[in-house]
Design an enzyme around this catalytic site. Structure first.
Site, PDB file in Angstrom:
ATOM      1  N   SER A 135       0.852  -1.307   0.027  1.00  0.00           N
ATOM      2  CA  SER A 135      -0.026   0.069  -0.075  1.00  0.00           C
ATOM      3  C   SER A 135       0.837   1.351   0.173  1.00  0.00           C
ATOM      4  CB  SER A 135      -0.831   0.046   1.274  1.00  0.00           C
ATOM      5  OG  SER A 135      -1.852  -0.946   1.324  1.00  0.00           O
TER       6      SER A 135
ATOM      7  N   HIS B 217      -2.433  -3.745  -6.616  1.00  0.00           N
ATOM      8  CA  HIS B 217      -2.745  -2.893  -5.255  1.00  0.00           C
ATOM      9  C   HIS B 217      -4.206  -3.300  -5.252  1.00  0.00           C
ATOM     10  CE1 HIS B 217      -3.646   0.253  -2.190  1.00  0.00           C
ATOM     11  NE2 HIS B 217      -2.957  -0.771  -1.579  1.00  0.00           N
TER      12      HIS B 217
ATOM     13  N   GLU C  80      -5.401  -1.356  -8.523  1.00  0.00           N
ATOM     14  CA  GLU C  80      -4.475  -0.475  -9.090  1.00  0.00           C
ATOM     15  C   GLU C  80      -3.398  -1.122  -9.689  1.00  0.00           C
ATOM     16  OE1 GLU C  80      -4.824   3.637  -6.535  1.00  0.00           O
ATOM     17  OE2 GLU C  80      -4.184   2.073  -5.483  1.00  0.00           O
TER      18      GLU C  80
ATOM     19  N   ASN D 267      -4.977   6.039  -2.334  1.00  0.00           N
ATOM     20  CA  ASN D 267      -4.486   6.781  -0.963  1.00  0.00           C
ATOM     21  C   ASN D 267      -3.875   8.236  -1.189  1.00  0.00           C
ATOM     22  OD1 ASN D 267      -5.049   4.947   0.750  1.00  0.00           O
ATOM     23  ND2 ASN D 267      -3.224   3.634   0.357  1.00  0.00           N
TER      24      ASN D 267
HETATM   25  N1  NAD Z   1      -5.232  -4.640   4.930  1.00  0.00           N
HETATM   26  C1  NAD Z   1      -5.600  -3.782   3.955  1.00  0.00           C
HETATM   27  O1  NAD Z   1      -6.580  -3.285   3.998  1.00  0.00           O
HETATM   28  C2  NAD Z   1      -4.447  -3.676   2.874  1.00  0.00           C
HETATM   29  C3  NAD Z   1      -5.264  -3.164   1.378  1.00  0.00           C
HETATM   30  C4  NAD Z   1      -4.288  -3.196   0.245  1.00  0.00           C
HETATM   31  C5  NAD Z   1      -2.822  -3.556   0.579  1.00  0.00           C
HETATM   32  N2  NAD Z   1      -2.378  -4.285   1.721  1.00  0.00           N
HETATM   33  C6  NAD Z   1      -0.998  -4.678   1.520  1.00  0.00           C
HETATM   34  O2  NAD Z   1      -1.164  -6.327   1.645  1.00  0.00           O
HETATM   35  C7  NAD Z   1       0.094  -6.654   2.314  1.00  0.00           C
HETATM   36  C8  NAD Z   1      -0.499  -7.754   3.361  1.00  0.00           C
HETATM   37  O3  NAD Z   1      -1.537  -7.124   3.982  1.00  0.00           O
HETATM   38  P1  NAD Z   1      -2.444  -7.878   4.997  1.00  0.00           P
HETATM   39  O4  NAD Z   1      -3.466  -6.979   5.652  1.00  0.00           O
HETATM   40  O5  NAD Z   1      -2.846  -9.230   4.328  1.00  0.00           O
HETATM   41  O6  NAD Z   1      -1.474  -8.537   6.233  1.00  0.00           O
HETATM   42  P2  NAD Z   1      -1.764  -9.798   7.132  1.00  0.00           P
HETATM   43  O7  NAD Z   1      -0.867  -9.638   8.233  1.00  0.00           O
HETATM   44  O8  NAD Z   1      -3.187 -10.102   7.304  1.00  0.00           O
HETATM   45  O9  NAD Z   1      -0.929 -10.995   6.357  1.00  0.00           O
HETATM   46  C9  NAD Z   1       0.192 -11.099   5.907  1.00  0.00           C
HETATM   47  C10 NAD Z   1       0.536 -12.587   5.830  1.00  0.00           C
HETATM   48  O10 NAD Z   1       1.746 -12.942   5.230  1.00  0.00           O
HETATM   49  C11 NAD Z   1       2.396 -13.932   5.968  1.00  0.00           C
HETATM   50  N3  NAD Z   1       3.938 -13.841   5.663  1.00  0.00           N
HETATM   51  C12 NAD Z   1       4.738 -13.272   6.361  1.00  0.00           C
HETATM   52  N4  NAD Z   1       5.979 -13.573   5.614  1.00  0.00           N
HETATM   53  C13 NAD Z   1       5.878 -14.399   4.647  1.00  0.00           C
HETATM   54  C14 NAD Z   1       6.605 -14.992   3.683  1.00  0.00           C
HETATM   55  N5  NAD Z   1       7.783 -14.936   3.796  1.00  0.00           N
HETATM   56  N6  NAD Z   1       6.075 -16.079   2.854  1.00  0.00           N
HETATM   57  C15 NAD Z   1       4.674 -16.335   3.169  1.00  0.00           C
HETATM   58  N7  NAD Z   1       3.933 -15.523   3.805  1.00  0.00           N
HETATM   59  C16 NAD Z   1       4.419 -14.975   4.667  1.00  0.00           C
HETATM   60  C17 NAD Z   1       2.200 -13.846   7.525  1.00  0.00           C
HETATM   61  O11 NAD Z   1       2.275 -14.953   8.055  1.00  0.00           O
HETATM   62  C18 NAD Z   1       0.714 -13.489   7.248  1.00  0.00           C
HETATM   63  O12 NAD Z   1      -0.294 -14.322   7.472  1.00  0.00           O
HETATM   64  C19 NAD Z   1       0.890  -5.720   3.127  1.00  0.00           C
HETATM   65  O13 NAD Z   1       1.702  -5.288   2.007  1.00  0.00           O
HETATM   66  C20 NAD Z   1      -0.300  -4.288   2.872  1.00  0.00           C
HETATM   67  O14 NAD Z   1       0.265  -3.123   3.005  1.00  0.00           O
HETATM   68  C21 NAD Z   1      -3.174  -4.335   2.651  1.00  0.00           C
END
Ligand code: NAD
Length: 275
Positions: A119, A140, A152, A190
């Site tokens: 993000s 994204h 995106e 954003n």
């Molecule tokens: N939460 C939102 O609303 C949102 C929206 C758009 C983008 N994002 C982006 O998406 C990404 C993930 O966010 P999220 O909210 O899903 O986080 P989350 O914490 O729910 O999930 C992340 C997962 O990745 C796993 N992980 C970590 N290292 C790893 C690896 N090397 N191999 C495999 N799995 C691994 C973790 O165990 C965890 O389950 C981030 O970059 C975030 O900025 C989040």
């Protein structure tokens, strides 16, 4: 190049949604987590979502079973080596993402396209951890991924034009509206949303209106589905604070600076719905 097999890294909130929509759109999908327990938790979440869609009559039992059949969970990173596209959705930390892509770069064939769901981080900086910045994009998605219609698609100064168009077409195949954005911090959504949310906090701080009146103004006066302060509760105050710091660092403009009240609420652990 035709994208047929997709790898997803991370099966948390976003990764599980991304894996679900890829499998539902007909792509063979392998999703990687760090432990068997987390693979299991992520896949179970997807199965529950699919079952709910069948109950609501949104998809047929046949579609549910086909989607599930295209989905495979793993802890073994080498299982992603023959994917045409890999979408990363792990924690929002640059060193972790760079390490992951460094490994993927070594194990995947030269044709594999890499995408990050970050993000707030700079795609160019993540791509620089590989020898294929021309085959690297941002993809994204929005939460919850199966529901939100936007993706995106982000290109850097190094992204190959054909690769970029392949990924835009992939986004459309997922049933999303794919918008094109440059690798500028915050991309489009954003860039516009964060200053708006921060301004709502500033309006509260300066006594322009109460929480309820600020939210009702944007709901009833502008037709927004929810007011900015309610939206902040959903997004997470900590997440908003973190993104605002990155955007302020990039642009050095007051509109991206975190208001003192936001900082204090985050320090107090008042992060919104999650807390
Ligand atoms: N939460 C939102 O609303 C949102 C929206 C758009 C983008 N994002 C982006 O998406 C990404 C993930 O966010 P999220 O909210 O899903 O986080 P989350 O914490 O729910 O999930 C992340 C997962 O990745 C796993 N992980 C970590 N290292 C790893 C690896 N090397 N191999 C495999 N799995 C691994 C973790 O165990 C965890 O389950 C981030 O970059 C975030 O900025 C989040």
């Amino acid at each position: 190049m035709a994208i047929q097999k997709v790898g997803v890294v991370g099966c948390g909130l976003m990764g599980s949604g991304i894996a679900q929509v890829c499998a539902a759109a007909g792509f063979a999908t392998v999703v990687r987590e760090v432990s068997p327990e987390l693979v299991d938790k992520g896949i179970k979440g997807i199965e529950k979502n699919l079952a709910r869609l069948v109950e609501k009559g949104t998809i047929t039992e046949e579609k549910r079973s086909e989607t599930r059949g295209r989905l495979k969970g793993t802890t073994v990173i080498e299982d992603l080596k023959d994917c045409n596209l890999i979408v990363e959705a792990i924690i929002e930390q640059l060193p972790a993402k760079r390490e992951l892509f460094g490994t993927l770069d070594r194990i995947c064939g030269p044709e594999t396209i890499f995408a990050s769901n970050t993000s707030s981080l700079t795609i160019t900086e993540i791509a620089a951890s590989t020898k294929r910045p021309q085959r690297f994009v941002g993809l994204h998605f929005f939460n919850p991924v199966p529901v939100m219609k936007l993706v995106e698609v982000v290109r850097t100064i190094a992204t190959d034009a054909t690769v970029y168009e392949d990924v835009v077409a992939f986004g459309m195949k997922l049933g999303k509206t794919a918008v094109r954005a440059h690798d500028s911090t915050g991309f489009i959504v954003n860039r516009l949303l964060v200053p708006y949310l921060l301004d709502a906090i500033r309006a509260l701080e300066e006594g322009v209106g109460s929480i309820e009146d600020i939210d009702n103004s944007m709901k009833l006066g502008c037709g927004h589905p929810m007011g900015p302060l309610t939206l902040l509760d959903f997004v997470g105050l900590d997440t908003t604070y973190y993104i605002s710091q990155i955007m302020f660092e990039e642009f050095k403009e007051r509109r991206f600076a975190a208001p003192p009240l936001l900082k204090r609420m985050v320090l107090a652990g008042w992060n919104g719905r999650k807390s």
